[in-house]
Write a protein that holds these residues in place. Structure first.
Motif, PDB file in Angstrom:
ATOM      1  N   ASN A 167      -0.330   8.962  -9.522  1.00  0.00           N
ATOM      2  CA  ASN A 167      -0.563   7.520  -9.551  1.00  0.00           C
ATOM      3  C   ASN A 167      -0.647   6.943  -8.163  1.00  0.00           C
ATOM      4  N   TYR A 194       7.793   3.746   0.097  1.00  0.00           N
ATOM      5  CA  TYR A 194       6.875   3.140  -0.859  1.00  0.00           C
ATOM      6  C   TYR A 194       7.369   1.746  -1.242  1.00  0.00           C
ATOM      7  N   VAL A 248       6.312   2.863 -19.811  1.00  0.00           N
ATOM      8  CA  VAL A 248       5.729   2.093 -18.713  1.00  0.00           C
ATOM      9  C   VAL A 248       4.761   1.005 -19.167  1.00  0.00           C
ATOM     10  N   PRO A 249       3.843   1.224 -20.099  1.00  0.00           N
ATOM     11  CA  PRO A 249       2.928   0.142 -20.473  1.00  0.00           C
ATOM     12  C   PRO A 249       3.665  -1.060 -21.063  1.00  0.00           C
ATOM     13  N   THR A 267       9.923  -7.430  -9.584  1.00  0.00           N
ATOM     14  CA  THR A 267       9.764  -7.296 -11.027  1.00  0.00           C
ATOM     15  C   THR A 267       9.315  -5.879 -11.371  1.00  0.00           C
ATOM     16  N   ASN A 268       8.026  -5.610 -11.234  1.00  0.00           N
ATOM     17  CA  ASN A 268       7.574  -4.289 -11.673  1.00  0.00           C
ATOM     18  C   ASN A 268       7.865  -3.212 -10.632  1.00  0.00           C
ATOM     19  N   LEU A 319       8.370   0.889 -10.924  1.00  0.00           N
ATOM     20  CA  LEU A 319       7.202   1.629 -10.455  1.00  0.00           C
ATOM     21  C   LEU A 319       7.555   2.572  -9.325  1.00  0.00           C
ATOM     22  N   LEU A 334       5.362  -2.895 -18.223  1.00  0.00           N
ATOM     23  CA  LEU A 334       4.424  -3.638 -17.390  1.00  0.00           C
ATOM     24  C   LEU A 334       4.030  -4.940 -18.064  1.00  0.00           C
ATOM     25  N   ALA A 369       6.863  -7.348 -17.783  1.00  0.00           N
ATOM     26  CA  ALA A 369       7.160  -7.830 -16.437  1.00  0.00           C
ATOM     27  C   ALA A 369       6.263  -8.972 -16.026  1.00  0.00           C
ATOM     28  N   ARG A 370       5.164  -9.165 -16.770  1.00  0.00           N
ATOM     29  CA  ARG A 370       4.287 -10.267 -16.426  1.00  0.00           C
ATOM     30  C   ARG A 370       4.841 -11.615 -16.849  1.00  0.00           C
ATOM     31  N   LYS A 406       9.173  -0.164   0.604  1.00  0.00           N
ATOM     32  CA  LYS A 406       8.935  -1.023   1.775  1.00  0.00           C
ATOM     33  C   LYS A 406       7.510  -1.536   1.778  1.00  0.00           C
ATOM     34  N   GLU A 407       6.570  -0.634   1.464  1.00  0.00           N
ATOM     35  CA  GLU A 407       5.165  -1.020   1.480  1.00  0.00           C
ATOM     36  C   GLU A 407       4.905  -2.082   0.428  1.00  0.00           C
ATOM     37  N   PHE A 442       3.809  -5.978   1.284  1.00  0.00           N
ATOM     38  CA  PHE A 442       2.535  -6.552   0.883  1.00  0.00           C
ATOM     39  C   PHE A 442       2.715  -7.822   0.076  1.00  0.00           C
ATOM     40  N   ARG A 443       3.778  -7.853  -0.730  1.00  0.00           N
ATOM     41  CA  ARG A 443       3.844  -8.940  -1.700  1.00  0.00           C
ATOM     42  C   ARG A 443       4.725 -10.093  -1.294  1.00  0.00           C
TER      43      ARG A 443
END
Lengths: 446, 250
Positions: A336, A200, A233-234, A321-322, A326, A237, A240-241, A202-203, A207-208
């Motif tokens: 999730n 996960y 978590v909220p 970051t997140n 996650l 998150l 992390a922005r 790696k994915e 992607f990013r």
């Protein structure tokens, strides 16, 4: 047969822990796979991980970037016994240096192994390696044995009962153990483990930022160094922005370029633990200590750019970051991801509920966490936070972590191998040849 | 691929409506089902005498037992069958095959295809490319022109060899765990015996879940209409459309 003649082998999907019975630590921890660099055509054996006693230098490590991997285990069960035979023969001859014909073997097997797989393991042990005797154990009872012996007056050994949560490489089991027997009907399994977490990650990274889909060992390293479990978590998150210094999570990992360094590393290691300051709930974090020259290693000093907060794309780095929290979040809420499985807290509750009601309070009070995937920081706290609302009020919830979750099962096996009545419990080669595999298996009760 | 040459995929997934509906066995539906069954497994359609014998035997059977061959068609077994067919037809050279695609073709819905593909990708060891065996590497080794004739001869000979070799390989290749589970036939055990399938933890108690943006990872509120992936803002939607909308679905 003295205890030193027993080879204790914790045959896991990710790592094999091997050593002699009666010792405190295994002699070798070896990845259970064969790997192949893209440049060569041969499948090679990986080097054993450096144990606490050896002081192996990093110079002897092979280059593991973009290595393809072949594993004898699939979804946690041994399906490729030829491959396993190769790995074991390398282990027995070069690393442990034993003669199998003069030793007995204690091997661990996952729960609910199919009879065909059990048969192939027996053939491997007796017919290919010619061990003298064999005992097959399952991991939860070994963990329980070890923990009970560590604290002889604790609840675990007085009640002789515990709930072992084993988060391994291929899957996670919550198994109730009573009087050194695993209660088969109460075991619950989530099909997520270290392998799925690495895939996960790696994915997400591919992607990013950089495509790392082929770099299993590298991303394993990233996961072990940088990932942690978030308690809220909220809020995390939202944090992390933020950009720059306000973001307590951002960490950069530098990929190896094969010339100057062959292993990846975290760019600013002193920033890894910044998130820990968030624990007291104030949302801020202490000022980062000034990076003095003595704190950084020579590699970092050599390439310190002027503006060190900019990602230097020419050096193949990526930011996390997140993703850092996650990825382990998956274990607590597989929904999730879209998986139709319950999370770890519910798994524990279901495992306990399938046992006799009188056992419930004892089980909740003696939860033991084991397995490599529990090494994420703040794992136990988060689990307790999730579990508490699901457990009736009058039950006490207590979660114990082992001092070394990777070696926990092996140490239990070593303890069992050094017990005086171990030889009576084994199946000898002559018994195997006379009765066959199925009847001999019935002696092991699982 | 399998799906393009054979019957469309929907009859494979729905569990045999022609048989279930019939109380009095209807010969034509059975015949069509039988032909579909034999074509799936690459058997030649049986000669008429055998067909007559088959149908006479069928009369006595209950609906439950008739479902048996078609049990294989439901659920993940379809994927497995198709994966087998896909592997049998692919060459043995190292190729970066998106193994997600094979599994994703099992269902007709784009969104479920993409979701299933992503979840299956979490279990593989080698990130979606097939790793050829070491002894097959010499097929791609010859590059020189003077060996062009040799290569032609080799390719003719190796074609014959690979068909045989593939049959040998398929027999002695280690079976995956899913095949073993299916063979062990764990559903036939009485309910009080714990087994691998019963130990699974099962679906979560609440269906509420958090959605995360696939591009940036933060909390997502919007869904892509074509593929069902989530995103959080307009910028992330643009990135998604440019790079990965329906990327691994045919």
């Amino acid at each position: 047969m003295s205890a030193t003649n027993v080879v204790v082998l914790d045959n896991g999907g990710g790592l094999i822990k091997a050593g002699f019975g009666g010792e405190r630590d295994p002699a070798a921890i070896l990845p259970n796979c064969l790997y192949r660099s893209p440049a060569s055509k041969k499948w090679l054996h990986p080097h054993p991980l450096p144990t606490t006693t050896s002081t192996d230098s990093a110079a002897s490590e092979p280059d593991l970037t973009s290595a393809a991997v072949r594993r004898p285990f699939d979804r946690g069960y041994l399906i490729n016994s030829d491959l396993q035979r190769e790995i074991w023969s390398h282990l027995f001859s070069s690393i442990l240096r034993i003669n199998p014909t003069q030793s007995s073997l204690l091997v661990t097997e996952p729960l609910f192994t199919l009879p065909s797989i059990q048969r192939s393991l027996d053939e491997l042990v007796f017919e290919d390696f010619n061990f003298r005797a064999l005992y097959v154990a399952d991991s939860p009872s070994l963990v329980h044995l070890y923990e009970a012996s560590r604290r002889p007056d604790g609840l675990v050994s007085r009640a002789q009962c515990s709930l072992v949560v084993d988060c391994g490489f291929s899957f996670t089991h919550a198994s109730p153990v009573f009087q050194n027997f695993t209660l088969n009907y109460g075991v619950k399994r989530i099909d997520l483990g270290g392998k799925a977490l690495t895939n996960y990650l790696k994915e997400l990274v591919s992607f990013r930022s950089v495509n790392v889909m082929e770099e299993t060992f590298l991303i394993d390293d990233v996961k072990e160094k940088l990932c942690f479990v978030s308690l809220d978590v909220p809020r995390d998150l939202r944090l992390a922005r933020e950009s720059g210094r306000q973001n307590p999570f951002r960490c950069t990992y530098v990929l190896p370029d094969g010339i100057t360094y062959t292993k990846g590393f975290v760019k600013y290691p002193e920033r890894i633990h910044n998130y820990l300051a968030l624990k007291d709930g104030n949302g801020g974090f202490p000022p980062v200590p000034e990076e003095t020259k003595e704190n950084m290693n020579p590699l970092e000093m050599a390439k310190l750019p002027q503006d060190r907060n900019r990602i230097d794309l020419s050096k193949n780095e990526f930011d996390l970051t997140n993703e850092r929290f996650l990825v382990p979040e998956m274990m607590f809420h597989p929904a999730n991801l879209g998986m139709n499985e319950a999370g770890l807290a519910e798994c524990i509750v279901r495992a306990v509920n399938s046992c006799h009601p009188h056992l419930h309070p004892v089980l909740y009070e003696s939860i033991i966490l084991t397995g490599g995937s529990t090494l994420f920081p703040q794992f136990a706290e988060r689990l307790e936070k999730e579990l508490r609302p699901l457990v009736p009020d009058d039950y006490h919830v207590k979660i114990t972590t082992q001092e070394d979750p990777i070696l926990g099962v092996w140490r239990g096996g070593s303890l069992l191998a050094s017990s005086p009545d171990f030889e009576a419990m084994c199946v000898t080669k002559s018994e195997y040849e006379e009765h066959g595999s199925a009847r001999c298996r019935k002696r092991f009760f699982h | 691929m399998f799906a393009s040459n054979r019957a469309p995929s929907s009859p494979l997934v729905t569990p045999c409506p022609p048989l279930a509906a019939s109380e009095a066995p209807c010969i034509s539906s059975r015949l069509s089902a039988l032909l579909l069954f034999t074509s799936l497994f690459h058997l030649s359609p049986p000669p008429p005498s055998v067909l007559l014998l088959y149908f006479s035997l069928l009369q006595g059977r209950s609906i439950e037992r008739n479902r048996d061959p078609f049990f294989l068609l439901s659920g993940w077994k379809v994927k497995k069958e198709m994966e087998d067919d896909g592997v049998r037809r692919m060459s043995s050279r190292t190729r970066k095959v998106a193994s997600k695609m094979v599994a994703a073709l099992a269902s007709t819905d784009n969104r479920t295809q993409a979701a299933i593909a992503r979840l299956d990708a979490l279990e593989n060891d080698n990130a979606g490319f097939e790793v050829a065996d070491a002894n097959n590497d010499d097929d791609e080794a010859s590059l020189d022109d003077e060996e062009g004739y040799m290569q032609k001869k080799q390719s003719k000979g190796s074609k014959r060899k690979t068909r045989q070799a593939k049959a040998l390989e398929a027999r002695k290749a280690p079976r995956t765990f899913l095949e073993l589970i299916h063979e062990a036939n764990l559903e036939s055990l009485p309910p009080h015996v714990p087994s691998y399938l019963r130990a699974a933890v099962g679906p979560p108690s609440s269906t509420s879940r958090r959605y995360f943006c696939t591009v940036c990872g933060f909390s997502a509120s919007y869904t892509c209409v074509r593929c069902g992936m989530r995103f959080c803002s307009y910028r992330c939607q643009n990135v998604h459309n440019d790079t990965r909308c329906l990327k691994f679905v045919a």
